[in-house]
Each structure stands twice: as structure tokens, then as C-alpha cells.
Design a protein around this motif. Structure first.
Motif, short mmCIF file in Angstrom:
data_model
loop_
_atom_site.label_atom_id
_atom_site.label_comp_id
_atom_site.label_asym_id
_atom_site.label_seq_id
_atom_site.Cartn_x
_atom_site.Cartn_y
_atom_site.Cartn_z
N TYR A 179 0.84 -1.20 0.00
CA TYR A 179 0.00 0.00 0.00
C TYR A 179 0.87 1.25 0.00
O TYR A 179 0.56 2.24 -0.63
CB TYR A 179 -0.91 0.02 1.24
CG TYR A 179 -2.33 -0.41 0.97
CD1 TYR A 179 -2.61 -1.70 0.58
CD2 TYR A 179 -3.39 0.48 1.13
CE1 TYR A 179 -3.92 -2.10 0.35
CE2 TYR A 179 -4.70 0.09 0.90
CZ TYR A 179 -4.96 -1.20 0.52
OH TYR A 179 -6.25 -1.59 0.29
N LYS B 10 -9.18 1.17 5.23
CA LYS B 10 -9.94 1.17 3.98
C LYS B 10 -11.07 0.14 4.05
O LYS B 10 -12.18 0.40 3.61
CB LYS B 10 -9.01 0.88 2.80
CG LYS B 10 -9.54 1.41 1.46
CD LYS B 10 -8.62 1.02 0.32
CE LYS B 10 -7.50 1.98 0.06
NZ LYS B 10 -7.90 3.26 -0.54
N THR C 38 -10.01 -4.71 -0.60
CA THR C 38 -8.94 -3.87 -0.06
C THR C 38 -7.64 -4.63 0.12
O THR C 38 -6.67 -4.08 0.63
CB THR C 38 -9.35 -3.26 1.30
OG1 THR C 38 -9.70 -4.32 2.18
CG2 THR C 38 -10.51 -2.31 1.16
N ARG D 257 -4.08 -2.46 -3.08
CA ARG D 257 -4.46 -1.07 -3.27
C ARG D 257 -4.99 -0.80 -4.68
O ARG D 257 -5.92 -0.03 -4.88
CB ARG D 257 -3.24 -0.18 -2.99
CG ARG D 257 -3.57 1.29 -2.95
CD ARG D 257 -2.34 2.04 -2.51
NE ARG D 257 -2.46 3.46 -2.78
CZ ARG D 257 -1.46 4.32 -2.62
NH1 ARG D 257 -0.29 3.88 -2.20
NH2 ARG D 257 -1.62 5.59 -2.89
N GLU D 258 -4.37 -1.48 -5.64
CA GLU D 258 -4.76 -1.28 -7.03
C GLU D 258 -6.22 -1.71 -7.24
O GLU D 258 -6.99 -1.03 -7.92
CB GLU D 258 -3.85 -2.16 -7.89
CG GLU D 258 -3.71 -1.73 -9.30
CD GLU D 258 -2.67 -2.59 -10.01
OE1 GLU D 258 -1.82 -2.01 -10.67
OE2 GLU D 258 -2.72 -3.83 -9.90
N ASP E 29 -8.49 0.83 -5.51
CA ASP E 29 -8.59 2.07 -6.30
C ASP E 29 -9.48 1.86 -7.51
O ASP E 29 -10.30 2.72 -7.87
CB ASP E 29 -7.20 2.52 -6.76
CG ASP E 29 -6.38 3.08 -5.60
OD1 ASP E 29 -6.96 3.29 -4.52
OD2 ASP E 29 -5.17 3.27 -5.77
N GLU F 278 -13.07 1.90 -6.42
CA GLU F 278 -13.58 3.24 -6.09
C GLU F 278 -13.73 4.11 -7.33
O GLU F 278 -14.61 4.96 -7.38
CB GLU F 278 -12.66 3.91 -5.06
CG GLU F 278 -12.77 3.22 -3.71
CD GLU F 278 -12.62 4.16 -2.55
OE1 GLU F 278 -11.47 4.48 -2.22
OE2 GLU F 278 -13.64 4.56 -1.96
N TYR F 279 -12.91 3.87 -8.33
CA TYR F 279 -13.07 4.61 -9.59
C TYR F 279 -14.38 4.18 -10.25
O TYR F 279 -15.17 5.00 -10.72
CB TYR F 279 -11.87 4.32 -10.50
CG TYR F 279 -11.77 5.25 -11.69
CD1 TYR F 279 -10.90 6.32 -11.66
CD2 TYR F 279 -12.55 5.04 -12.83
CE1 TYR F 279 -10.81 7.18 -12.74
CE2 TYR F 279 -12.47 5.89 -13.91
CZ TYR F 279 -11.60 6.96 -13.87
OH TYR F 279 -11.51 7.81 -14.93
#
Lengths: 474, 95
Positions: free
Chosen positions: A176, A299, A318, A321-322, A325, A328-329
């Protein structure tokens, strides 16, 4: 008799800076042997090491993420020993004033959180690589001087599975932070284990052994598992555990003694006179703290709260991290978080696992992924077909729309379009029709299945069921 | 403080120095003198003095994480008593 294992782990992690810790040589992996060395990392007389700012900041970041007390005053020391992978005959390391102490990380055990103490985090330089051939040993100093972080746990770990979970959790946190890939198979993360067993309830610790040569997280778990059974068996037979270093043999699935004269190590540490002390003042702390990302456990909690996801989904999303992310995008484009989580944890992670690739290595944009989900949710393609479309999207980089159009696999919901296939299926399966009319409700599902097959999964099963019902019940 | 021959030969071993019996004798006497001399420092009251880990009043010297040119590989191996395929070659290490 019940025995309790007591385990402490010592982990070394290479930090992914572009240059070495004390000189400007490249850290690139896989170059020609001894092509990335200079007077500093070769330990030639008259050279001066200068600390890599990024390596230092990375180390402090990790120590902070592991809840350590950050040293206001830290220094480097020389650890003296002779070995051919160490050109200076000493390693620059940290002895009495490591940059981080008394931290912890949490692991999850059957739904409960267990806190594992971190005794210290310190920065040092990696040694060179030795390759043993029949008559001699070959030395490559490219690895010498790569920044290495040592993370020592307290003996708070009480099972091989806890050790495994500790490593997973540590790797997640460090990944992370973006400071290391922590790939154990590639030797970027290395782990030694201290292990002893004691009778349940005893306060005194048993004699420990040190395990080395594990090259995967699973290997660590298996080596510990073997070693616990070996030590318990010795004690049961009234024999003694000998304090020694043992090597894990992954092929034979056992540990064996290194059988070397284990003289007490005498490293004669003393302060490294070539490096000044380092003061981590409040401002530097604040600045590094500011650069910390949201960490996996925080997270996960936020995902449960903000998106009403189950703990299971939040944990999976979670873990990397990728992936988090990406989720969440996507959720900004398509706010139905649960549907999205379902797609990601099911089909998408399965595609990643079967290809053994990271999300960033796929040519799949969040926009295209969300488009596919939207088409599936709107019934333009069936869920089964959509999964195949995802596979094609990843293989070809095309959009869902392009693939659906090219392959002519839009879902058919229009009754007129389905009529022809349904007519044929009714004609070809008189027995099932009779069964259904005779009261066997399930028989109609067989008919739906036949329609799906004939339509190559393009028919909308809900629409087919409705049409069949109304036709047969007439 | 007495420095016996055993201590001298232990320190010599750590430094990978081979000493003859005569040298051991000589060095243990000389080392004893040296250590006794240094021991005078113990008579000073240093309770209020912070340990010195560096003699110059400097701190936090960093370099940026920018690659510089490494040595040419021929230069690297130039002084090696033995080399093969751009490796240094040493006697086999058995562990």
C-alpha cells in the motif's frame, strides 16, 4: 500434553528505490553480474557513503504504518563479520538506535483481531549474491547496497497460520505504501523464524531454533508446522531441543540442522563514522505522515461503512491497493456498489487469478468494465454471456459493445424473436411438456434450459420462462 | 585491566590475523598498557555528557535518489585474483 508454539519473525524487505542506499548505482534486477557497482558499494578505500533520502523516507513510512515510535535521533552502526558477499567486511546497519521501535500490526483470527508486536524497524544495506558451483563460489555485488528494511516481530505469534497471516498483513501494508513489491519468490522479501514450544500455561519459554531458507509464505507456514511437530516429539520423548539454525527443505518437506560450529556471534558493533546522525524532527515526521495513504484495515472499514459491503467483499477488495482504487473509480461511474463488488470479487478476480496477473497488467479500463456491468444489469446480455464477454475484453482490449455486436450475442428478450425457438423446443420435448402439465413444476426449467442451449445462451431466461408459462398454461 | 593471551588470540581470530606465540606475548603486554591508558577516561565524570556517535557537528546529510554511472566492469574485476563470467571467484563457501 498440549504445547503452545512461540514464534517471532524477522523479515527483510528490499525497498524499491532507483539507486542503492549509500551510492548512485542502479538497483535494477537481472543485469550482468558486477555491472552495477562503484567504489562505495565495493568498499574501496577512501570512499564516502551518503544516505539515499528516499530510502530513509520509505523506511520511516513503513515504521509509521506499523505504529512504531519514531526515533528523534537515529544513527547507523557497523556490524563486523567476514563473508565473501560483504566486500567491506562490515555491513552498515543500525544497532542501538533503530529508526522505529515498539510498533504493532493486527491480524484477523476467526473474526477476532489479534495484535502482533513489532519490536524494531531498521534500515541497512543488502549483501551481495553468492552462487555456489562445484569447485568455488561466485560473487555478484550488484545486490550489495540495495536498501534493506529489517522488521522484527515480538514473539507474539502462536501458530503457523498466525505467522502466515502476519506476513500477508505486513506485505499488504508495505505494498500500500508503494515502497516494495514484497515478492518473496524473487527474494525481495525474506523471512527467518524463531520458534520454540512450551507447555500450555508455562511461563518459561522452551529452547528455540532459528529457521531459514523458506522462499514463500506457504513455505514459512509449512516449515513452522514441521518444526513444531519435531520439537514436541523431542519433548514427549524426554529429549532436549538444541538451540541451532535449521534450514527448510521445500522438496523434502522438513527442516535439517545446518551443522556448523555455532560460535557466539561477536559483531563488534560501533557507530559508523562515515555517516552523520539523523534527526527526525517533528516537521519531518509531519511531512512523512502526510504522505501515508489510507491503509488496508482503515480502507476495509470505510468500504463496509460507505458502500454497505459485507466484511468478506470489503476485505477482498482492499487486499490490494490497485484493486481498491479500481473499485472506487468504478463506483463513481456506477454507484451500485454491491453489484460492482459482486462482479469484481467474482468474475474479475477469477480472471486475474487464472492469468496470474495484476489488475494493472490487464488492458481493462474501469469505464469499459462498468459498461459491461451496465449491459448485463439492463438485460442486454445474459449474465453467463457477460462473463465470457469480460474474458474477451481482457484478451482483445475491445469494449463490451464491440464484442457483443461482433459476436452477435445480445440477449434476446423480444417474444417474437424467441417464439420460433420455443416452438421447436415444445415440439421436440413432448414428454417434458406432458410432465409439466401433469403437475411437475420443475419440468419447465428443463424446457428453459433447452431454449437457452438452442439460443447459445442469448435468450433471456426470465423472458423464456414467462412465455413458456403462458403458452403451456393456455 | 589485564589482557590475557586468550583474549588477544580471540580478537586476532575475529580479525582473521594469525599470531605467533611470541607475538601473542608481546601484544597482550602492549594491549594491556594501551587499555590501562584509555581507562584513565573512566575517571572523568561524564554523567551530563551525551554519547558522541559522530565527531563533527553535522546531521541529516542526504543524496537524492538519482542514478550515477557505475564502474566499468573491467575496472571492477581488475584487481580480482580470480574471475569468471564477470563474477568474482572465491574458494567454495560451505554452510
Amino acid at each position: 500434553m498440549e504445547y503452545q508454539p512461540v514464534i517471532g519473525l524477522e523479515v527483510h524487505v528490499q525497498l524499491n528505490t532507483s539507486t542503492k542506499i549509500f551510492c548512485g548505482c542502479s538497483t535494477e534486477f537481472g543485469s550482468q553480474p558486477n555491472s552495477q557497482v562503484c567504489p562505495v558499494c565495493l568498499g574501496l578505500p577512501g570512499c564516502l557513503p551518503v544516505l539515499n533520502k528516499k530510502a530513509f523516507a520509505y523506511a520511516v513510512k513503513v515504521a509509521m504504518a506499523l505504529n512504531c515510535r519514531i526515533a528523534e535521533y537515529t544513527k547507523f552502526d557497523r556490524k563486523n563479520y567476514f563473508y565473501p558477499d560483504l566486500p567491506k567486511n562490515y555491513q552498515i546497519s543500525q544497532y542501538d538506535l533503530p529508526l522505529g521501535e515498539d510498533g504493532f500490526l493486527n491480524i484477523r483470527q476467526n473474526g477476532n483481531i489479534k495484535r502482533i508486536g513489532i519490536r524494531r524497524v531498521h534500515l541497512e544495506e543488502d549483501a551481495g549474491k553468492l552462487i555456489h558451483v562445484s569447485d568455488s563460489s561466485l560473487v555478484d555485488f550488484n545486490r550489495t547496497g540495495i536498501p534493506l528494511l529489517e522488521i522484527v516481530s515480538c514473539p507474539d505469534i502462536n501458530s503457523p497460520q498466525e505467522a502466515y497471516d502476519y506476513l500477508i498483513s505486513l506485505k499488504q501494508i508495505i505494498r500500500y505504501l508503494g515502497v516494495s513489491s514484497c515478492d518473496m519468490e524473487k527474494g525481495i522479501l525474506r523471512c527467518d523464524a524463531n520458534i520454540s514450544v512450551k507447555r500450555q500455561g508455562d511461563s518459561e519459554l522452551g529452547t528455540k531454533t532459528e529457521l531459514k531458507n523458506m522462499n514463500s509464505f506457504r513455505g514459512v507456514r509449512e516449515a513452522l508446522d514441521f518444526e513444531i511437530r519435531r520439537q514436541v516429539k523431542l519433548l514427549e520423548n524426554k529429549q532436549r531441543v538444541i538451540q541451532e539454525t535449521r534450514l527448510w527443505d521445500a522438496q523434502k518437506h522438513m527442516t535439517y540442522s545446518m551443522r556448523t560450529k555455532e560460535e557466539a556471534q561477536d559483531y563488534r558493533y560501533f557507530p559508523e563514522p562515515d555517516l552523520p546522525p539523523f534527526i527526525i524532527d517533528a516537521e519531518m515526521q509531519r511531512e512523512i505522515k502526510k504522505s501515508l495513504p489510507e491503509l488496508p484495515q482503515a480502507k476495509e472499514l470505510r468500504f463496509i461503512q460507505d458502500y454497505q459491503l459485507s466484511e468478506y467483499y470489503a476485505h477482498l477488495l482492499t487486499s490490494d491497493r490497485e484493486i481498491a482504487d479500481f473499485f472506487e473509480y468504478c463506483v463513481k461511474l456506477y454507484p451500485q456498489a454491491k453489484v460492482l463488488a459482486n462482479w469484481m470479487c467474482g468474475s474479475l478476480l477469477a480472471e486475474l487469478n487464472s492469468r496470474n496477473l495484476a489488475l494493472g497488467e490487464l488492458n481493462l479500463s474501469p469505464e469499459n468494465f462498468v459498461d459491461l456491468i451496465r449491459l448485463a444489469q439492463e438485460g442486454k446480455v445474459s449474465n453467463v454471456v457477460a462473463k465470457g464477454v469480460l474474458r474477451d475484453m481482457i484478451d482483445t482490449g475491445q469494449t463490451a459493445g464491440e464484442i457483443i455486436q461482433k459476436k452477435n450475442i445480445s440477449q434476446i428478450s423480444d417474444p417474437d424473436a424467441l417464439k420460433e425457438i420455443i416452438d421447436i423446443v415444445i415440439k421436440e420435448n413432448e414428454k417434458s411438456v406432458r410432465d409439466y402439465l401433469g403437475g411437475r413444476e420443475n419440468a419447465i426449467m428443463f424446457l428453459v434450459g433447452q431454449v437457452m442451449r438452442k439460443s447459445k445462451s442469448k435468450a433471456n431466461p426470465k423472458a423464456v420462462l414467462e412465455i413458456l408459462r403462458s403458452r403451456l398454461n393456455k | 585491566m589485564a589482557i590475557d593471551k586468550e583474549t588477544v588470540s580471540y580478537v586476532a581470530h575475529l580479525a582473521r590475523i594469525r599470531l605467533s606465540e611470541r607475538e601473542l606475548d608481546l601484544l597482550s603486554r602492549q594491549l594491556e598498557d594501551i587499555v590501562n591508558f584509555i581507562d584513565k577516561l573512566k575517571e572523568i565524570d561524564i554523567l551530563a555528557v551525551k554519547p558522541t556517535s559522530h565527531v563533527l557537528p553535522i546531521k541529516n546529510l542526504f543524496r537524492e535518489d538519482k542514478p550515477t554511472k557505475s564502474l566499468n566492469i573491467n575496472e571492477v574485476l581488475n584487481n580480482a585474483p580470480s574471475q569468471r563470467d564477470s563474477f568474482f571467484v572465491v574458494p567454495k563457501i560451505i554452510e
